[in-house]
Motif scaffolding. Sequence first.
Motif, short mmCIF file in Angstrom:
data_model
loop_
_atom_site.label_atom_id
_atom_site.label_comp_id
_atom_site.label_asym_id
_atom_site.label_seq_id
_atom_site.Cartn_x
_atom_site.Cartn_y
_atom_site.Cartn_z
N MET A 51 0.83 -1.20 0.00
CA MET A 51 0.00 0.00 0.00
C MET A 51 0.87 1.26 0.00
O MET A 51 0.60 2.21 -0.71
CB MET A 51 -0.91 0.00 1.22
N THR A 52 1.95 1.25 0.79
CA THR A 52 2.85 2.39 0.82
C THR A 52 3.42 2.67 -0.55
O THR A 52 3.41 3.82 -1.03
CB THR A 52 3.99 2.14 1.81
N GLU A 53 3.91 1.63 -1.22
CA GLU A 53 4.52 1.82 -2.53
C GLU A 53 3.50 2.35 -3.53
O GLU A 53 3.82 3.18 -4.38
CB GLU A 53 5.11 0.50 -3.01
N PHE A 54 2.26 1.87 -3.45
CA PHE A 54 1.24 2.34 -4.38
C PHE A 54 1.02 3.84 -4.24
O PHE A 54 1.04 4.59 -5.21
CB PHE A 54 -0.08 1.60 -4.15
N TRP A 55 0.84 4.30 -2.98
CA TRP A 55 0.54 5.72 -2.80
C TRP A 55 1.74 6.61 -3.09
O TRP A 55 1.59 7.70 -3.62
CB TRP A 55 0.02 5.95 -1.37
N TYR B 87 -10.58 1.73 4.85
CA TYR B 87 -10.91 0.53 4.08
C TYR B 87 -9.70 -0.05 3.34
O TYR B 87 -9.80 -1.11 2.71
CB TYR B 87 -12.05 0.81 3.09
N LEU B 88 -8.55 0.61 3.43
CA LEU B 88 -7.33 0.08 2.82
C LEU B 88 -6.56 -0.84 3.77
O LEU B 88 -5.56 -1.45 3.37
CB LEU B 88 -6.42 1.23 2.39
N LEU B 89 -7.02 -0.97 5.01
CA LEU B 89 -6.34 -1.78 6.01
C LEU B 89 -7.02 -3.14 6.14
O LEU B 89 -8.20 -3.30 5.82
CB LEU B 89 -6.37 -1.07 7.37
N GLY C 275 -8.38 -6.43 8.52
CA GLY C 275 -9.31 -6.41 9.64
C GLY C 275 -8.69 -5.96 10.94
O GLY C 275 -9.23 -5.11 11.64
N ARG C 276 -7.54 -6.52 11.27
CA ARG C 276 -6.86 -6.14 12.51
C ARG C 276 -6.38 -4.70 12.44
O ARG C 276 -6.44 -3.97 13.43
CB ARG C 276 -5.70 -7.09 12.77
N GLY C 277 -5.90 -4.27 11.29
CA GLY C 277 -5.45 -2.90 11.13
C GLY C 277 -6.59 -1.91 11.28
O GLY C 277 -6.42 -0.84 11.89
N ARG C 278 -7.76 -2.25 10.72
CA ARG C 278 -8.92 -1.35 10.86
C ARG C 278 -9.33 -1.23 12.32
O ARG C 278 -9.61 -0.13 12.81
CB ARG C 278 -10.09 -1.86 10.03
N LEU C 279 -9.36 -2.35 13.01
CA LEU C 279 -9.76 -2.33 14.42
C LEU C 279 -8.82 -1.44 15.23
O LEU C 279 -9.27 -0.61 16.03
CB LEU C 279 -9.76 -3.75 14.97
N LEU D 231 -2.94 -2.63 -3.59
CA LEU D 231 -4.05 -1.77 -3.21
C LEU D 231 -5.27 -2.62 -2.81
O LEU D 231 -6.19 -2.81 -3.59
CB LEU D 231 -4.44 -0.82 -4.34
N PRO D 232 -5.28 -3.15 -1.58
CA PRO D 232 -6.46 -3.88 -1.11
C PRO D 232 -7.56 -2.92 -0.71
O PRO D 232 -7.29 -1.80 -0.28
CB PRO D 232 -5.93 -4.64 0.11
N MET D 233 -8.82 -3.34 -0.86
CA MET D 233 -9.95 -2.50 -0.48
C MET D 233 -11.00 -3.35 0.20
O MET D 233 -11.40 -4.39 -0.33
CB MET D 233 -10.55 -1.80 -1.71
#
Length: 444
Positions: free
Chosen positions: A1-5, A108-110, A112-116, A161-163
Amino acid sequence: MTEFWEGAFNEKQLMWGLAPTASASAACDTFIRAGVKSVLIPGIGYGRNAKPFLERGMSVAGIEISERAIELARSRLGLEIPIVRGSVTDMPFDRRKYDGIFCHGLAYLLDGRGRLKFIRDCYRQLEPGGHMIFTVISKKAPMYGQGPRLGDDWYERLPGLPMYFYDAESVRREFGPYGLVELSEIDEPAGDGATLPFINVVCRRDAVTVDAAEAVVRLRAGQVEVTVHGALQQREVAAIAEALGTSKTSILTMGGCQISDAGGVAIANALFNNTALRELWLFNNEIADVGGKAFGAALRANASLTTLCLNENRVGDDGAKAIGEALRSSASLVELGLGRNQIGDVGGAAIGEALASNDSVIALSLNHNKLGDTGAASIGAALRNNASLKILRLSHNAIGNCGAEAMRAAIEHNATLRTVTFDENPAAPSLHQGLEAALEERRQ
């Protein structure tokens, strides 16, 4: 995700234009009605969504992982606001609290654990009465279901880029424990005159300190957060524990309440039936090994608790061993606080052995205990395999040269650790420096 942005900013510069999102303007209206004065924007990008808040006299701070985006915020938008460069997964970066938090198109890019963790960290940085507002992509979006499936409603739209796509049910599930007061649909521009459906999520932190009798009332009513003050009698702790057993409350704080082992056992037993509590804060009490054992048993049965704070109690090796055994199978606990207790090498080794198989705990506090080289070596050995822990606090223990060297070697092999506190241990200064150098190299 970092590399994408990073790549996106380098390639397209101001890729979304200068105008703020519709959700930022709507959030500004909500914040004005709520009297918000200070705003934190995680994932601030190049700053276009800061404009509505700044124009209405609010102070704004941001978090952004892309160095290029921060440069654009300074050079193209002229923003001189504080922006921390870092990932939102490493929040909080300071102890400051804000009246409002606004986050567009990031949660929404994280996974499940990251979102929490992200939602929880944002909630913690709110002042009592503060609001946090998120916009998340809806399952009604035309790209829903496209790309490799990573999990339920989670797809890799582009490489890196996961969503995760939301509906009302998943919004209530993830944000409900953190003061959800409103959700609504909102369309956001997507270029070329098109729009995409998002969901606007509004949460409010209603944190009021109450006495034992009022705590029971609020627990039974399922208030999101309950904070109890003052020294409690055992009968009062028992009444709170009874109410907790079936409560829908998400966060319970009982710090400095003189809770004994008996009270700790009562609260731990309530966790066997409770399925809603996310955070339990019991710092600065008198819970010792009997209570520690009870919490170990509760952790093996409870699948909803994410934070257990037993800092500043009297837990020793026996209690730590029971908690360590529970960590072997616990999949929900994210944060464990055992700082300022009486844990030595036996308890430290048990927790260390558990970390080798645990993949949920992100933050662990064992500072101000009695850990020596054996306990530190066990933790170090576990960290060679552990892939979840990011924050480890080991300061003010009895760790010597062998333990320090074990920790240094572990850091070199570990891919996730970001913060290790090790000050005030008797290891040689050169080993302190070596450990810090290894950690600094890991951060780069």
